[in-house]
Design an enzyme around this catalytic site. Sequence first.
Site, PDB file in Angstrom:
ATOM      1  CB  CYS A 138      31.061   6.382  35.921  1.00  0.00           C
ATOM      2  SG  CYS A 138      30.122   5.605  34.642  1.00  0.00           S
ATOM      3  CG  HIS A 194      25.861   9.246  31.467  1.00  0.00           C
ATOM      4  ND1 HIS A 194      25.971   9.025  32.810  1.00  0.00           N
ATOM      5  CD2 HIS A 194      25.324  10.500  31.326  1.00  0.00           C
ATOM      6  CE1 HIS A 194      25.508  10.072  33.474  1.00  0.00           C
ATOM      7  NE2 HIS A 194      25.109  10.982  32.602  1.00  0.00           N
ATOM      8  CG  ASN A 221      28.222  12.054  35.206  1.00  0.00           C
ATOM      9  OD1 ASN A 221      28.102  11.045  35.893  1.00  0.00           O
ATOM     10  ND2 ASN A 221      28.075  12.034  33.910  1.00  0.00           N
TER      11      ASN A 221
HETATM   12  N1  ARG Z   1      23.846   7.306  39.462  1.00  0.00           N
HETATM   13  C1  ARG Z   1      24.560   8.131  38.551  1.00  0.00           C
HETATM   14  C2  ARG Z   1      23.597   8.802  37.597  1.00  0.00           C
HETATM   15  O1  ARG Z   1      22.621   8.187  37.235  1.00  0.00           O
HETATM   16  C3  ARG Z   1      25.589   7.329  37.801  1.00  0.00           C
HETATM   17  C4  ARG Z   1      26.447   8.156  36.913  1.00  0.00           C
HETATM   18  C5  ARG Z   1      27.393   7.352  36.071  1.00  0.00           C
HETATM   19  N2  ARG Z   1      28.271   8.190  35.350  1.00  0.00           N
HETATM   20  C6  ARG Z   1      28.658   8.049  34.095  1.00  0.00           C
HETATM   21  N3  ARG Z   1      29.555   8.837  33.620  1.00  0.00           N
HETATM   22  N4  ARG Z   1      28.109   7.165  33.294  1.00  0.00           N
HETATM   23  O2  ARG Z   1      23.775   9.923  37.190  1.00  0.00           O
END
Ligand code: ARG
Length: 289
Positions: A256, A160, A63
């Site tokens: 992630c 995501h 992210n």
């Molecule tokens: N706790 C984080 C969120 O909700 C987890 C992110 C996971 N990242 C991903 N690329 N799926 O943003």
Amino acid sequence: MCAPTYYDVDYVINPWMEGNVHAASKRRAGEQWNALYAELCKRASVRLVDPVQGSPDMVFTANAGLKFEGEVALSRFQFAERQGEAEWFERWFRRAGFRVREMPPEMPFEGEGDALWAMDGGPLWAGWGFRTSLESHRRLEEWWGIEVSSLRLVDPRFYHLDTCFAPLPNGDVMYFPAAFDQVSRQSVEVYYPQQRRIIVSEEDATSFCCNVVCLGDELVMNHVSIELRRDLESRGFVVCETPLDEFLKAGGAAKCLVMTLSSAARENTKTEKPEKAEDDRQVLSACAD
Ligand code: ARG
């Protein structure tokens, strides 16, 4: 990647975090992250960004942004809880020699978590509906002159794109269709012929099997069923399971925890390279100096 020094579940911004506030074991999270890091280091050059106290989700470097040629489109986080991460990631990208593009404040965009290249040189698949805005997809097209195929996410567990959709290096795709609306499912079916579509069960999807790091023919993931493992092996992949359940408590797993800075499968560095470009090997993510 970003070490889990300050990782914890401190707040709830996705369904996986519910009931898990402060429930992650620091020790196990550290061991699991180290095991993933060691596995990736066998096949890739991994760079690290310094963790920051008070940004527990910074471990999820997918992210941080999305890289294209010498540029990075920085994430514009949807939730205030993660917005503080952006400046640290930006600083790292600039120091590493990337030009940084920023979405306007009204266009949330969560980087590679919601944007995955079709491995065969096709479009950029981009998710929207929970974290990333549809408008940000159009902005990427304008900036980079690329084709972005938008996929609408409808199941909050798969908030995501990288939680439920994985273009694989051989041109196949592994995904959980129920996470998408009907129009999006059709776009995937139009692009990938049936024999190229690996449809995963809800059980595999909720073990985050689609949240996979692809290193050539090796697929690194949290967990996989015997059936899916057999299917992937019959397609020529080597499947490497590395448990990441401490990170599942925050709604993330292997992919992630990684941002891709260059890929052997899709080398999108046609024009300028960043000033301090690495060697030709796959570079996964970013390290503080
Ligand atoms: N706790 C984080 C969120 O909700 C987890 C992110 C996971 N990242 C991903 N690329 N799926 O943003």
